[in-house]
Design an enzyme around this catalytic site. Structure first.
Site, PDB file in Angstrom:
ATOM      1  N   ASP A  44       0.770  -1.274  -0.024  1.00  0.00           N
ATOM      2  CA  ASP A  44       0.085   0.175  -0.174  1.00  0.00           C
ATOM      3  C   ASP A  44       0.796   1.305   0.000  1.00  0.00           C
ATOM      4  O   ASP A  44       0.492   2.507  -0.685  1.00  0.00           O
ATOM      5  CB  ASP A  44      -1.102  -0.006   1.212  1.00  0.00           C
ATOM      6  CG  ASP A  44      -2.173  -0.879   1.133  1.00  0.00           C
ATOM      7  OD1 ASP A  44      -2.319  -1.293  -0.275  1.00  0.00           O
ATOM      8  OD2 ASP A  44      -3.028  -0.971   2.155  1.00  0.00           O
ATOM      9  N   ALA A 153     -11.620   5.145   1.560  1.00  0.00           N
ATOM     10  CA  ALA A 153     -10.491   4.197   1.612  1.00  0.00           C
ATOM     11  C   ALA A 153      -9.512   4.137   2.558  1.00  0.00           C
ATOM     12  O   ALA A 153      -8.677   3.091   2.619  1.00  0.00           O
ATOM     13  CB  ALA A 153      -9.866   4.543   0.011  1.00  0.00           C
ATOM     14  N   THR A 156      -9.891   2.331   6.696  1.00  0.00           N
ATOM     15  CA  THR A 156      -9.445   1.048   7.459  1.00  0.00           C
ATOM     16  C   THR A 156      -8.144   1.037   7.840  1.00  0.00           C
ATOM     17  O   THR A 156      -7.640   0.053   8.400  1.00  0.00           O
ATOM     18  CB  THR A 156      -9.785  -0.017   6.507  1.00  0.00           C
ATOM     19  OG1 THR A 156      -8.827   0.290   5.291  1.00  0.00           O
ATOM     20  CG2 THR A 156     -11.049   0.040   6.034  1.00  0.00           C
ATOM     21  N   ALA A 157      -7.272   2.320   7.630  1.00  0.00           N
ATOM     22  CA  ALA A 157      -5.768   2.150   8.131  1.00  0.00           C
ATOM     23  C   ALA A 157      -5.592   2.961   9.247  1.00  0.00           C
ATOM     24  O   ALA A 157      -6.194   2.400  10.257  1.00  0.00           O
ATOM     25  CB  ALA A 157      -5.103   2.945   6.776  1.00  0.00           C
ATOM     26  N   TYR A 158      -5.003   4.132   9.417  1.00  0.00           N
ATOM     27  CA  TYR A 158      -4.633   4.704  10.514  1.00  0.00           C
ATOM     28  C   TYR A 158      -5.770   5.356  11.376  1.00  0.00           C
ATOM     29  O   TYR A 158      -5.804   4.982  12.730  1.00  0.00           O
ATOM     30  CB  TYR A 158      -3.564   6.064  10.332  1.00  0.00           C
ATOM     31  CG  TYR A 158      -3.018   6.951  11.299  1.00  0.00           C
ATOM     32  CD1 TYR A 158      -2.982   6.048  12.733  1.00  0.00           C
ATOM     33  CD2 TYR A 158      -2.659   7.948  10.922  1.00  0.00           C
ATOM     34  CE1 TYR A 158      -2.238   6.907  13.824  1.00  0.00           C
ATOM     35  CE2 TYR A 158      -1.965   8.721  12.150  1.00  0.00           C
ATOM     36  CZ  TYR A 158      -1.809   8.126  13.459  1.00  0.00           C
ATOM     37  OH  TYR A 158      -1.213   8.991  14.466  1.00  0.00           O
ATOM     38  N   ALA A 180      -5.751   9.614  20.493  1.00  0.00           N
ATOM     39  CA  ALA A 180      -5.510   9.764  22.182  1.00  0.00           C
ATOM     40  C   ALA A 180      -6.069  11.079  22.456  1.00  0.00           C
ATOM     41  O   ALA A 180      -5.323  11.903  23.288  1.00  0.00           O
ATOM     42  CB  ALA A 180      -4.138   9.492  22.571  1.00  0.00           C
TER      43      ALA A 180
END
Length: 256
Positions: A44, A153, A156-158, A180
């Site tokens: 990716d 898109a 789903t990552a970070y 956080a």
């Protein structure tokens, strides 16, 4: 029927370079500006590099996974005919985010993000960030390690790692997710319409410096960040029908 001309690109890994050599020998390769389809070979990260370098060409992209993470890629299957797979592939049109940054030095920096724009504290001091939506203050002060705006898109990552929502393609929404958060305690982010203009203003940037990153392009010591979805720029990713991007996003939502 004319067969598509390919621009084969590969990450520096041994597997990707080996696949590049084999596919180039069988199908030939052109420069991206002369090809009909761009075919990145890697993970990716390499896909995002390819989109940033060649997305403005408007060529469809059929990636094949030869890296550690390949959510945006198709599986590489040695011996398969990529031309046949491309002919049957399903498109997914993505609109990147536009990031416009003001820095402490007075510079203005612009960049695009296909996954997310994120703000992060640069030191041990927590960031204090004001969030405006379409010119209206919605959160006067978010005390946090950071905050991000993610595309479907990129959701789903970070974004997902920071406990943000996974967004379906075509829903015309973006995920605004804190990283956080300390105050307000109960604020866990928001889902915004894709046309929303989001402005982040950094409180006390000298004492509490903040960086802004569009995918992998980082700008340090920012004072203000404007983010909105680009309607003028788009990229078309091609996926095998049985494992298209919409199906992958659904799988992620039901993973246990």
């Amino acid at each position: 029927m004319t067969l598509p001309r390919l621009a084969l690109l590969a990450s520096p890994t041994e597997d990707a370079q080996s696949a590049l050599a084999g596919l180039s020998k069988r199908y030939g390769t052109l420069a991206p500006q002369d090809a009909d389809v761009i075919v990145p070979l890697g993970g990716d990260g390499f896909m995002l590099q390819t989109l940033h370098r060649y997305g403005a060409l408007g060529k469809p992209v059929f990636g094949m996974k030869l890296g550690t993470v390949g959510f945006l890629m198709n599986q590489f299957r040695d011996g398969d005919d990529p031309l046949a797979r491309i002919a049957e592939a399903e498109p997914a049109v993505l609109h990147p985010l536009e990031m416009l940054v003001q820095t402490e030095s007075g510079a203005t920096v612009g960049s695009l993000a296909y996954n997310e724009v994120s703000l992060l504290r640069q030191t041990r001091q927590a960031a204090h960030v004001c969030i405006e939506l379409n010119g209206e203050v919605r959160l006067d002060e978010l005390i946090c390690d950071g905050v991000m705006l993610a595309t479907p898109a990129g959701s789903t990552a970070y974004n997902f790692s920071a406990h943000g929502p996974i967004l379906p393609l075509g829903a015309n929404v973006m995920a605004l997710t804190p990283i956080a958060p300390f105050r307000p305690r109960r604020w866990r982010g928001a889902v915004l319409k894709s046309g929303t203009e989001v402005r982040f203003r950094v409180r006390d940037p000298l004492k509490r410096p903040v960086s802004a990153t569009a995918d992998s392009h980082e700008v340090r010591d920012v004072t203000e960040v404007l983010v909105r979805e680009s309607r003028d720029r788009s990229v078309t990713l091609l996926f095998d029908p049985e494992h298209n991007l919409e199906e992958r996003i659904l799988i992620e939502q039901f993973a246990v």
